[in-house]
Design a protein around this motif. Structure first.
Motif, PDB file in Angstrom:
ATOM      1  N   CYS A 270     -13.874   6.924   2.989  1.00 38.50           N
ATOM      2  CA  CYS A 270     -14.004   6.186   1.692  1.00 38.50           C
ATOM      3  C   CYS A 270     -12.854   6.464   0.821  1.00 38.50           C
ATOM      4  CB  CYS A 270     -15.129   6.669   0.882  1.00 38.50           C
ATOM      5  SG  CYS A 270     -16.667   5.677   1.366  1.00 38.50           S
ATOM      6  N   VAL A 271     -12.426   7.795   0.701  1.00 41.39           N
ATOM      7  CA  VAL A 271     -11.230   7.866  -0.225  1.00 41.39           C
ATOM      8  C   VAL A 271     -10.125   7.536   0.468  1.00 41.39           C
ATOM      9  CG1 VAL A 271      -9.975  10.069  -0.933  1.00 41.39           C
ATOM     10  CG2 VAL A 271     -12.379   9.961  -1.202  1.00 41.39           C
ATOM     11  N   VAL A 272     -10.051   7.706   1.917  1.00 34.69           N
ATOM     12  CA  VAL A 272      -8.653   7.212   2.565  1.00 34.69           C
ATOM     13  C   VAL A 272      -8.636   5.632   2.427  1.00 34.69           C
ATOM     14  CG1 VAL A 272      -7.591   6.713   4.702  1.00 34.69           C
ATOM     15  CG2 VAL A 272      -8.622   8.987   4.010  1.00 34.69           C
ATOM     16  N   VAL A 273      -9.845   4.822   2.383  1.00 36.39           N
ATOM     17  CA  VAL A 273      -9.609   3.464   2.327  1.00 36.39           C
ATOM     18  C   VAL A 273      -9.246   2.980   0.967  1.00 36.39           C
ATOM     19  CG1 VAL A 273     -10.953   1.193   2.402  1.00 36.39           C
ATOM     20  CG2 VAL A 273     -10.952   2.802   4.166  1.00 36.39           C
ATOM     21  N   PHE A 274      -9.915   3.878   0.065  1.00 37.70           N
ATOM     22  CA  PHE A 274      -9.618   3.468  -1.319  1.00 37.70           C
ATOM     23  C   PHE A 274      -8.137   3.813  -1.644  1.00 37.70           C
ATOM     24  CE2 PHE A 274      -9.478   5.423  -5.764  1.00 37.70           C
ATOM     25  CZ  PHE A 274      -9.853   4.488  -6.473  1.00 37.70           C
TER      26      PHE A 274
END
Lengths: 351, 194
Positions: A12-16
């Motif tokens: 999630c953090v990476v996609v964000f």
């Protein structure tokens, strides 16, 4: 279970982060690309080739004075850009960014969640994004903003129909699945959906321009008529949120187009290349190459967005509505009928 | 009667199908913009690179000293007379004993002012000067906040002894030869004043 949670949160953090980073660098590339198309040099002061320009712009956005008009509805005024940015960021979760990572015998999909109605989820979330523009434009208590908001919402609603119809045709050719992942898996190595759906792709492309409020359909925020449209009254970080959300929308719609119509992480002669490089199916390197290929396609699509912007003048409002209702919707219906007939004779659908 | 061949007959003919669907025109336009992607930008990256100046560029004036470091100007007023913009004013004074190393002749300019806002940089002062004292150089006149600061006095105009300014590009042998022609207006005027 714990590894699952940790893995999903990292993803999630990476996609964000990637969405925000791509959005930031889209602003830089937009200016640079515009400069190249107009025989100029573009930003070149901040860092080599102006590479630090997004940081400077972002810093400027943070430190500017935050003005909320005193006749506006303050809660809704803040809610507008927040909602727009939120929905823009939410669409990224259903996109499979690459093939599964297989580490220690366990598969880790490079996709935050694989819902079986992924495409409908994207369409739904992006149409919620219109509320952000509508609320923001209306809460500003400014006629220009209101007009911009009305234009943006009517434009998005009109073009969503044609977009949905072209996607239905795509889903029929892709074998009746609405999951992103399965559509991408079906286009393995070479034969991408654009070959079956050239007209559908064209309709989808035009609708994507309209959905993201980009030129030549950027009349919801046109400078010459409406000062700035729905973001006339916005300043500092809230304006930044609007602009960021627009660039994220552009990134996501590029990702959707590259995925649905151009095979995403698949590319021609992929298996030959992998075997020539001596890579095992399902290794980390393959996922990485797939991701890079997908990212390259997305960047190309973003450049096409910009290329169109610096080529075509803006449509008039009645032209926009005529194009949407009288041309694109009949055309997409025709495309749908054609697809059904062709697929019936190919025997993929049975009544 | 037809005066020019630029007349164009406007027609309101129906658009053809290709024109109606816009796509060929859009593709054509995109091809044009795409071709510009590979053209070299004519931009000069200014603070890092500067455009080369013409060798005879007429910029900020200099009042020259001779080879011993004495001012050449004798305050004859020829430049002020020649100046079409009336930008030059001066006051003359008499050289005192012991000032021979400062001024070349007995008379010199105590005040010499050029109003850089009036000056049109035509170079007629330079052409009129019989003493080879005033020259236009390739230096640019700096901007300033006050009008009064744009009136340049001797402090800014006279070249420093240790920082001589090269005017060989404008004071070529041909120019010197040209100035000797007796029929020229400045020669006649100078004779009259004498």
């Amino acid at each position: 279970m714990l590894t699952f949670v940790i893995y999903k949160s990292i993803l999630c953090v990476v996609v964000f982060g990637v969405s925000l980073g791509v959005a930031a660098y889209s602003t830089w590339w937009e200016r640079k690309f515009a400069a190249f198309l107009q025989d100029r040099k573009g930003p070149s002061r901040a860092g080599p080739f102006g590479i630090l320009q997004p940081l400077a712009d972002g810093g400027k956005m943070f430190f500017k004075e935050e003005i909320i008009p005193n006749v506006s509805n303050k809660f809704l005024f803040v809610l507008g850009p927040s909602l727009f940015l939120l929905t823009a960021l939410m669409t990224g979760v259903v996109i499979p960014w690459g093939k599964d990572l297989i580490i220690g015998g366990k598969a880790y999909p490079l996709q935050v969640t694989d819902i079986n109605i992924g495409i409908i989820y994207v369409l739904g979330v992006t149409s919620v994004g219109v509320y952000g523009i509508m609320i923001g434009g209306w809460a500003s208590n400014n006629k220009y903003s209101l007009l911009g908001a009305i234009r943006a919402s009517s434009q998005m609603i009109s073009y969503e129909i044609a977009m949905g119809l072209s996607i239905i045709a795509l889903v029929i050719t892709a074998g009746g699945t609405l999951s992103f992942r399965e559509i991408l898996e079906k286009q393995d190595a070479g034969i991408s959906n654009v070959m079956y759906q050239p007209l559908g792709f064209l309709i989808f492309l035009i609708c994507a321009f309209a959905e993201t409020n980009r030129a030549p359909f950027d009349l919801s925020e046109c400078e010459t008529e409406l000062i700035g449209g729905y973001n006339t009254e916005y300043s500092a970080f809230k304006l930044g949120a609007f602009m960021f959300a627009e660039y994220i929308n552009m990134f996501i719609s590029s990702a959707i187009m590259a995925g649905l119509y151009f095979g995403g992480y698949n590319f021609p002669f992929a298996h030959e290349l992998y075997s020539a490089m001596g890579l095992q199916e399902g290794s980390v390197a393959i996922s990485l190459i797939g991701f890079l290929v997908y990212f390259f396609k997305i960047c190309l699509f973003i450049s096409v967005f910009m290329w169109i912007r610096w080529t075509l003048p803006r449509f008039r409002y009645d032209q926009l509505m005529n194009l949407g209702w009288k041309v694109l919707i009949p055309l997409s219906l025709f495309n749908l009928v054609l697809t059904v007939v062709v697929e019936f004779f190919r025997g993929t659908i049975v009544f | 009667m037809q005066l020019t061949n630029r007349r164009k007959v406007v027609s309101n003919k129906e658009q053809s199908f290709a024109e109606k669907i816009y796509l060929p025109a859009i593709v054509k336009g995109m091809a044009i913009t795409f071709s510009h992607l590979f053209k070299k930008a004519p931009t000069i990256d200014y603070p890092n690179k500067t455009r080369p100046m013409a060798p005879v560029y007429r910029g900020q004036h200099v009042l020259k000293r001779d080879e011993n470091g004495a001012e050449r100007c004798t305050a004859c007023g020829m430049c002020a007379v020649a100046c079409p913009a009336e930008a030059i004013t001066m006051e003359s004074g008499e050289r005192k004993k012991g000032e021979e190393h400062l001024y070349r002749e007995e008379k010199y300019a105590t005040i010499y002012e050029i109003n850089m806002l009036r000056c049109i940089f035509c170079g007629l002062c330079e052409e009129a000067c019989p003493k080879e004292a005033i020259f236009l150089t390739d230096r640019l006149v700096d901007t300033d906040y006050e009008r009064r600061d744009m009136v340049y006095g001797k402090d800014k105009l006279v070249e420093k002894i240790d920082q001589r300014i090269d005017v060989s590009k404008r004071q070529t042998p041909e120019v010197l030869e040209f100035k000797k022609i007796p029929g020229l207006r400045h020669n006649e005027l100078y004779k009259k004043i004498k």
